[in-house]
Design a protein around this motif. Structure first.
Motif, PDB file in Angstrom:
ATOM      1  N   ASN A  87       0.841  -1.201   0.000  1.00 30.11           N
ATOM      2  CA  ASN A  87       0.000   0.000   0.000  1.00 30.11           C
ATOM      3  C   ASN A  87       0.880   1.256   0.000  1.00 30.11           C
ATOM      4  O   ASN A  87       2.027   1.225   0.428  1.00 30.11           O
ATOM      5  CB  ASN A  87      -0.912  -0.003   1.233  1.00 30.11           C
ATOM      6  N   GLU A  88       0.296   2.383  -0.460  1.00 29.47           N
ATOM      7  CA  GLU A  88       0.967   3.685  -0.322  1.00 29.47           C
ATOM      8  C   GLU A  88       0.966   4.033   1.163  1.00 29.47           C
ATOM      9  O   GLU A  88       0.063   3.619   1.901  1.00 29.47           O
ATOM     10  CB  GLU A  88       0.168   4.753  -1.092  1.00 29.47           C
ATOM     11  N   SER A  89       1.930   4.860   1.561  1.00 28.95           N
ATOM     12  CA  SER A  89       2.031   5.148   2.996  1.00 28.95           C
ATOM     13  C   SER A  89       0.844   5.961   3.517  1.00 28.95           C
ATOM     14  O   SER A  89       0.556   5.958   4.707  1.00 28.95           O
ATOM     15  CB  SER A  89       3.337   5.865   3.295  1.00 28.95           C
ATOM     16  N   ASP A  90       0.127   6.653   2.612  1.00 29.33           N
ATOM     17  CA  ASP A  90      -1.000   7.451   3.104  1.00 29.33           C
ATOM     18  C   ASP A  90      -2.304   6.656   3.199  1.00 29.33           C
ATOM     19  O   ASP A  90      -3.360   7.193   3.512  1.00 29.33           O
ATOM     20  CB  ASP A  90      -1.187   8.700   2.218  1.00 29.33           C
ATOM     21  N   VAL A  91      -2.249   5.355   2.909  1.00 27.98           N
ATOM     22  CA  VAL A  91      -3.462   4.521   3.005  1.00 27.98           C
ATOM     23  C   VAL A  91      -3.167   3.357   3.960  1.00 27.98           C
ATOM     24  O   VAL A  91      -2.102   2.743   3.876  1.00 27.98           O
ATOM     25  CB  VAL A  91      -3.828   3.944   1.621  1.00 27.98           C
ATOM     26  N   THR A  92      -4.106   3.087   4.852  1.00 22.51           N
ATOM     27  CA  THR A  92      -3.870   1.950   5.744  1.00 22.51           C
ATOM     28  C   THR A  92      -4.165   0.654   4.984  1.00 22.51           C
ATOM     29  O   THR A  92      -4.889   0.663   3.973  1.00 22.51           O
ATOM     30  CB  THR A  92      -4.782   1.995   6.982  1.00 22.51           C
ATOM     31  N   VAL A  93      -3.606  -0.431   5.500  1.00 23.50           N
ATOM     32  CA  VAL A  93      -3.816  -1.734   4.854  1.00 23.50           C
ATOM     33  C   VAL A  93      -5.303  -2.089   4.864  1.00 23.50           C
ATOM     34  O   VAL A  93      -5.855  -2.550   3.864  1.00 23.50           O
ATOM     35  CB  VAL A  93      -2.984  -2.822   5.577  1.00 23.50           C
ATOM     36  N   ASP A  94      -5.956  -1.816   5.999  1.00 22.19           N
ATOM     37  CA  ASP A  94      -7.383  -2.143   6.115  1.00 22.19           C
ATOM     38  C   ASP A  94      -8.212  -1.360   5.099  1.00 22.19           C
ATOM     39  O   ASP A  94      -9.131  -1.900   4.480  1.00 22.19           O
ATOM     40  CB  ASP A  94      -7.884  -1.840   7.532  1.00 22.19           C
ATOM     41  N   GLU A  95      -7.865  -0.084   4.941  1.00 25.99           N
ATOM     42  CA  GLU A  95      -8.610   0.771   4.026  1.00 25.99           C
ATOM     43  C   GLU A  95      -8.452   0.259   2.592  1.00 25.99           C
ATOM     44  O   GLU A  95      -9.423   0.135   1.839  1.00 25.99           O
ATOM     45  CB  GLU A  95      -8.099   2.220   4.182  1.00 25.99           C
ATOM     46  N   LEU A  96      -7.197  -0.083   2.280  1.00 25.91           N
ATOM     47  CA  LEU A  96      -6.925  -0.558   0.925  1.00 25.91           C
ATOM     48  C   LEU A  96      -7.633  -1.899   0.666  1.00 25.91           C
ATOM     49  O   LEU A  96      -8.196  -2.123  -0.403  1.00 25.91           O
ATOM     50  CB  LEU A  96      -5.410  -0.708   0.713  1.00 25.91           C
ATOM     51  N   GLN A  97      -7.619  -2.726   1.687  1.00 26.02           N
ATOM     52  CA  GLN A  97      -8.292  -4.030   1.569  1.00 26.02           C
ATOM     53  C   GLN A  97      -9.772  -3.827   1.250  1.00 26.02           C
ATOM     54  O   GLN A  97     -10.340  -4.489   0.391  1.00 26.02           O
ATOM     55  CB  GLN A  97      -8.129  -4.786   2.901  1.00 26.02           C
ATOM     56  N   LYS A  98     -10.374  -2.831   1.926  1.00 26.94           N
ATOM     57  CA  LYS A  98     -11.790  -2.533   1.715  1.00 26.94           C
ATOM     58  C   LYS A  98     -12.032  -2.048   0.280  1.00 26.94           C
ATOM     59  O   LYS A  98     -12.940  -2.520  -0.406  1.00 26.94           O
ATOM     60  CB  LYS A  98     -12.211  -1.441   2.717  1.00 26.94           C
ATOM     61  N   ARG A  99     -11.157  -1.150  -0.141  1.00 29.56           N
ATOM     62  CA  ARG A  99     -11.302  -0.614  -1.509  1.00 29.56           C
ATOM     63  C   ARG A  99     -11.216  -1.728  -2.546  1.00 29.56           C
ATOM     64  O   ARG A  99     -11.997  -1.777  -3.488  1.00 29.56           O
ATOM     65  CB  ARG A  99     -10.174   0.373  -1.797  1.00 29.56           C
ATOM     66  N   LEU A 100     -10.249  -2.608  -2.349  1.00 29.72           N
ATOM     67  CA  LEU A 100     -10.044  -3.678  -3.332  1.00 29.72           C
ATOM     68  C   LEU A 100     -11.226  -4.636  -3.353  1.00 29.72           C
ATOM     69  O   LEU A 100     -11.676  -5.064  -4.418  1.00 29.72           O
ATOM     70  CB  LEU A 100      -8.754  -4.443  -3.021  1.00 29.72           C
ATOM     71  N   ARG A 101     -11.747  -4.934  -2.170  1.00 21.59           N
ATOM     72  CA  ARG A 101     -12.884  -5.851  -2.101  1.00 21.59           C
ATOM     73  C   ARG A 101     -14.080  -5.293  -2.866  1.00 21.59           C
ATOM     74  O   ARG A 101     -14.826  -6.036  -3.494  1.00 21.59           O
ATOM     75  CB  ARG A 101     -13.273  -6.113  -0.642  1.00 21.59           C
TER      76      ARG A 101
END
Lengths: 232, 853
Positions: free
Chosen positions: B216-230
């Motif tokens: 992930n980019e440093s300005d996005v949390t892993v959880d947030e990115l996971q949600k976006r991808l889902r």
């Protein structure tokens, strides 16, 4: 009065009752020596077991040093035995894995004495019974007479007011038996213990002040004897 | 008081060293197995997870699409998602090299242009002429190998590495050697790296990837990115942290782990019996001592405390030994388990030394001490309840009547019957732990029945022993009858050990026979070609080209391609078996149950319905008419169950569908098994040789005739049960310890009795015979009662445990030969164990024995 029995009976069995003791009353004073004699099955051992609290009477009262033991539970009777009664048996009943000193020290340690103190006193007691050099031996390394001396030392080490002896010479030859009786006699004079001795042996009975004869669970005869006192 | 009682105990240990040692060993072995299994389980999972972690590199999220992978388009979607810094596609294949005697090689396909951002590639500089091996790898024949692998095969940059691919044998050129760190140490260094797009081709992945690793980019949390991808990806595509994939692995190998854990409890149970046995005998041996102590003024509770204290001390020492021993056992157990994980479940472990966990050690230690206390509880209670007068005279008055009493007997019988009734009638959905309670209920019932059963069997044996062995035989049996407590403690230890051996043996046998019958019905192709020598490979498959080649061989009438994959279902996974059903139904008749067979067949061939395995239907409480919904890399799969079939493909449950339907949803044309049907009158062996000739040097294929294939499957099943066999062996050792212990003690306990026999004219040889005969009689009783316990436990296994763990319905069979076959072994152990005590007994000095105090 050290030992007092009032109308004590002991019955065994569920269907056909066996009267091991049938209304026995007796009184034994402090320092007195009493022999109990009678044929097999007359109730001698039952009497001993009741007095030391290993068994409970079916009815009647047993007082030891003034305390009624019939009403006590098993643990209380056990503690009374631990504090007031020394016992010697025909078959010695030593713990086979312990040395003479350790066997003799047992009652003191049961009363909470440290191992070192208990064993020091045990060694001195063994000296009194003539076994000073045998203290580290285990029972299977001792002769019958020596084993009985260890048993006597164990019985008397805590200076109990009562000594119960169940055929103390029954397993010994006559010479050794006599030695043991002499030893008991000497110790009695030193400690002034009340002694109740079950025996088949008239000679052993002769060391006592009184002889009770039992038959079928009853005291059938009581005689006062002039005790044989060796060296006395 | 405590120090005195401890002293007495210590003296006992010194005098009875062997008894002490054997009892300690009993506890130590039980604890060792318990600790080893837990440690091995943990090490296995961590070894399997380590592979994932090392492969994941710095990835914070991974995108997976089940075993069939997902289309390339997903990569574009992922890369376009805001917050994704790096996203790299991956394909993993366990392939075979064409080197002789070479095992598997894990080939990882990555995109050369960006992967070094994610994974650590440390190259050996020495002798390398290539400036950047990752760039060089873009050439289609390039491969990187680990230094470990290169050294093993003497490979240098520029050397050829032949690999069997789905396209046949191909030579790759080594264009870099990876240092044994990070990626280079996975799978024991058996690892190579290739270009992912090249792998798509050579391993028949079409335009699919297995996985995308991303950061992930440093300005996005892993959880947030996971949600976006889902939100952006199809339902069948999973987005998770690398660590969460470990859970999936744990689920996949759960059957093996549960089986091991159950068996480790059996070892502990046998340990309880050894303690019980040892303490029962110790109490017997020490009656007089107890009597003396009671006469001298030791209260009942203190007598009990003395024995319990002894058992705690034994527990402490035995458990400490057990933990140390268990750690060594764990090394062996983990090897076997990871072998099974790779052969049966297709998972790759990166070997590690066992992980020593203090909490596990402490648990095992506490369990050992508690086990020891439990085992000693009844004997110590019995000791405290001894009648001191009788004990002083060394007379057994202990509750012989209680041991053999009818109350005890009735309670025991009631427990056995209720256990059986629960197994038979209780609902199948009850949790496994509770179901184990049914088996324990039966076991405890049997333990209560033991003295009576022992007495009955001994009485039955009496006339035989009388006739066969005369007075010694009679005395031997009578000794057993007269000491029900002592005898049943030994018989109990034997019963538990043998129960486990008999029921597992019966179960394995029954399972093999069932699978064998099933195979006779289902597997009737003349030749079967498999892509792997294991049960299955998650990564390596054939392409349809090979099938076409085989179909062209003269004499081959028809071929069918089969593919088996595991997909997530509910909280677990299930197998999808996709077949060319039209051909399959031609040769496999009458397999559809609970539905109109003709209609169901038509529906399956048309891709309108699926068949469900009985274990799947039972596990998820489904039946004909229910719909199965599955997430796939393309769209939601939804088909009704149109029939039920008996199937043993996976303990997780399986569903059968037409291959065309599978290919449509999973976008996967790989083949795991090619079933070859021959023209009538064709020699299968001749065609097999021809197929071997066609594939030789081109494809790594395992070609079996029908009967070879079946025996190969049965061998694989055997491999799965290897762990159980190991546990059976330990149960036997622990039970044998029990026999040795009690025989040794029983002789010293009976010194006086032996003395009397010798005094009245018993010859040394007669005494020896008597003791050996008693040992044999105990074994016979133990084997018979063990058989009864085994019979009951087999019923439990087939009715309950098998369905719960394996998902299979296995018919109840109890091969009596297993009992008969065990008898000579048990007799040999017992006679060997009794030999020394017998020698000791005959050498007793009569006078000493008579005066024994």
């Amino acid at each position: 009065m050290m030992i007092q029995l009032e109308n004590v009976t002991r019955e065994y069995g569920d269907g056909k009752l066996v009267h091991a003791l049938d209304g026995v009353s007796l009184t034994i004073d402090r320092g007195e020596r009493v022999a109990v004699m009678g044929p097999s099955g007359s109730g001698k051992s039952t009497l001993l077991n009741l007095i030391c609290g290993l068994d409970e009477p079916t009815s009647g009262v047993i007082r030891i040093d003034g305390a009624d033991i019939a009403g006590l539970d098993d643990d209380a009777r056990t503690r009374l035995r631990r504090e007031k009664i020394g016992m010697i048996f025909q078959t010695f009943n030593l713990l086979p894995t312990l040395s003479a000193t350790e066997n003799v020290a047992l009652p003191l340690r049961l009363q909470g004495l440290s191992r070192r103190d208990a064993e020091t006193r045990a060694n001195s007691m063994l000296g009194k019974v003539g076994l000073a050099g045998r203290s580290s031996h285990r029972p299977d390394e001792l002769s019958g007479g020596e084993r009985q001396r260890v048993a006597i030392a164990r019985a008397l080490i805590f200076d109990p007011p009562i000594l119960l002896a169940d055929e103390p010479t029954g397993n010994l030859d006559s010479h050794t038996g006599e030695e043991i009786l002499t030893l008991l006699d000497n110790l009695h004079r030193e400690y002034n213990t009340t002694v109740l001795m079950v025996t088949h042996n008239e000679e052993a009975a002769a060391y006592c002040d009184r002889v009770l004869r039992l038959r079928d669970g009853r005291v059938v005869k009581e005689e006062v004897v002039k005790a044989t006192r060796l060296g006395g | 008081m405590f120090s005195l009682l401890a002293q007495i105990t210590w003296k006992q240990w010194r005098v009875h060293r062997l008894r002490t040692l054997l009892t300690l060993m009993g506890i130590a072995l039980g604890v060792a197995v318990f600790f080893a299994v837990r440690t091995a389980n943990l090490t296995l999972i961590s070894s399997l997870t380590l592979t994932i972690e090392k492969l994941a590199g710095k990835a914070t999220l991974q995108i997976t699409g089940g075993e069939a992978g997902f289309p390339e388009a997903v990569w574009d979607t992922v890369r376009d998602t805001p917050g994704v810094r790096v996203a790299q596609p991956v394909i993993e294949v366990i392939a075979n090299t064409a080197f002789e005697d070479e095992g598997n090689l894990m080939v990882v396909g990555v995109d050369m242009l960006g992967d070094s951002e994610l994974r650590e590639y440390q190259f050996d500089e020495e002798g390398t002429e290539i400036a950047d091996p990752l760039i060089a790898l873009a050439q289609p024949d390039s491969i990187l190998v680990s230094r470990i692998f290169a050294e093993k095969h003497n490979l240098k940059d520029g050397d050829k590495l032949p690999l069997f691919t789905s396209q046949g044998r191909k030579d790759f050129i080594v264009r870099g050697i990876i240092k044994p760190a990070g990626l280079g140490e996975i799978f024991g260094g058996q690892i190579a790296v290739m270009d992912v797009f090249n792998m798509q081709f050579v391993f028949n992945r079409g335009r699919n990837f297995d996985r995308i690793d991303l950061m992930n980019e440093s300005d996005v949390t892993v959880d947030e990115l996971q949600k976006r991808l889902r939100e952006r990806l199809a339902a069948g595509i999973e987005v998770g942290r690398p660590a969460s994939r470990g859970q999936g692995i744990e689920n996949a190998v759960s059957a093996m782990r549960i089986g091991m854990t159950v068996a480790s409890f059996v070892a502990l149970l046998v340990g309880v019996f050894i303690i019980f046995n040892s303490f029962s005998i110790s109490v017997n041996q020490r009656w007089k001592e107890i009597g003396i102590l009671r006469a001298l003024g030791v209260e009942r509770p203190n007598v009990q405390r003395m024995f319990l204290g002894e058992s705690v001390l034994m527990g402490i020492i035995g458990s400490a030994l057990g933990v140390v021993l268990g750690f060594f056992f764990a090394v062996g157990a983990e090897r076997v388990m990871s072998d099974i994980a790779s052969k049966i479940f297709g998972y790759v472990a990166t070997q590690q030394p066992p992980v020593f966990r203090w909490d596990y050690a402490l648990t095992a230690f506490v369990v050992g001490v508690v086990t020891s206390l439990i085992g000693a509880w009844l004997p110590s209670r019995a000791a405290s309840r001894l009648n001191p007068i009788m004990a002083l005279h060394n007379i057994e008055t202990r509750q012989r009547e209680n041991v053999l009493g009818w109350t005890r007997m009735l309670i025991g019988a009631a427990m056995v019957v209720s256990g059986l009734a629960l197994i038979r009638f209780a609902p199948a959905r009850v949790k496994l732990d509770i179901q184990y309670g049914y088996s324990l209920l039966m076991l405890f019932g049997l333990i209560l029945l033991l003295p009576k059963l022992t007495e009955w069997i001994a009485r039955l044996m009496r006339p035989f022993f009388d006739r066969l062995f005369g007075s010694e035989g009679l005395i031997a049996v009578d000794t057993m009858i007269l000491s029900p407590r002592r005898t049943s403690a030994t018989v109990g230890a034997l019963m538990i050990g043998l129960m486990f051996v008999f029921s597992m043996g019966a179960y394995v046998r029954s399972y093999q026979q069932t699978v064998s019958t099933w195979m006779d019905r289902m597997i009737n192709s003349d030749i079967i070609i498999s892509a792997t020598e294991m049960a299955r490979s998650r990564t390596y498959h054939f392409s349809e080209d090979l099938s076409k080649k085989v179909a062209g061989i003269p004499g081959v009438k028809r071929i069918e391609n089969a593919r088996i994959i595991f997909v997530p279902y509910a909280d677990d996974s299930i197998a999808i078996v996709s077949l060319e059903t039209e051909g399959w139904f031609l040769r496999v008749k009458d397999v559809i149950e609970e539905a109109d067979s003709d209609k169901a067949r038509e529906s399956v061939i048309a891709g309108e319905g699926i068949l469900a395995a009985r274990n799947f239907a039972a596990r998820y409480n489904l039946g004909v008419g229910d719909h199965i919904r599955l997430n796939t890399p393309t769209e939601i799969f939804d088909r009704p169950i149109v029939g039920i079939i008996e199937d043993y493909t996976s303990e997780k449950g399986s569903i059968f569908m037409d291959r065309a339907l599978y290919k449509r949803y999973w976008n996967d044309s790989s083949v795991d098994i090619i079933e070859v049907n021959l023209e009538a009158g064709t020699n299968a062996n001749a065609i097999k040789t021809e197929i071997q000739r066609v594939t030789k040097g081109e494809h790594r294929a395992f070609i079996y005739t029908n009967s070879e294939y079946k025996s190969w499957v049965l061998n694989l099943i055997n491999g799965f049960f290897v762990l159980n066999y190991m546990q059976m062996a330990i149960a036997i050792i622990v039970a044998a310890l029990g026999i040795i212990n009690s025989l040794l003690i029983s002789v010293s306990e009976r010194k006086r009795e032996i003395g009397v026999l010798r005094a009245i004219g018993g010859l040394r040889s007669q005494i020896r015979r008597m003791i050996l005969l008693e040992a044999s009689a105990i074994v016979i009783v133990g084997v018979l009662i063990g058989a009864l316990a085994g019979l009951l436990n087999t019923y439990f296994l087939v009715r309950t445990a098998s369905i719960m763990i394996g998902g299979y319905t296995v018919p109840f069979r109890f091969p009596i030969w297993i009992v008969i076959a065990s008898l000579p072994f048990a007799l040999i152990i017992a006679l060997a164990a009794a030999w020394w005590p017998a020698r000791k007994a005959v050498n007793l000095r009569v006078i000493e024995a008579l005066g024994y105090e």
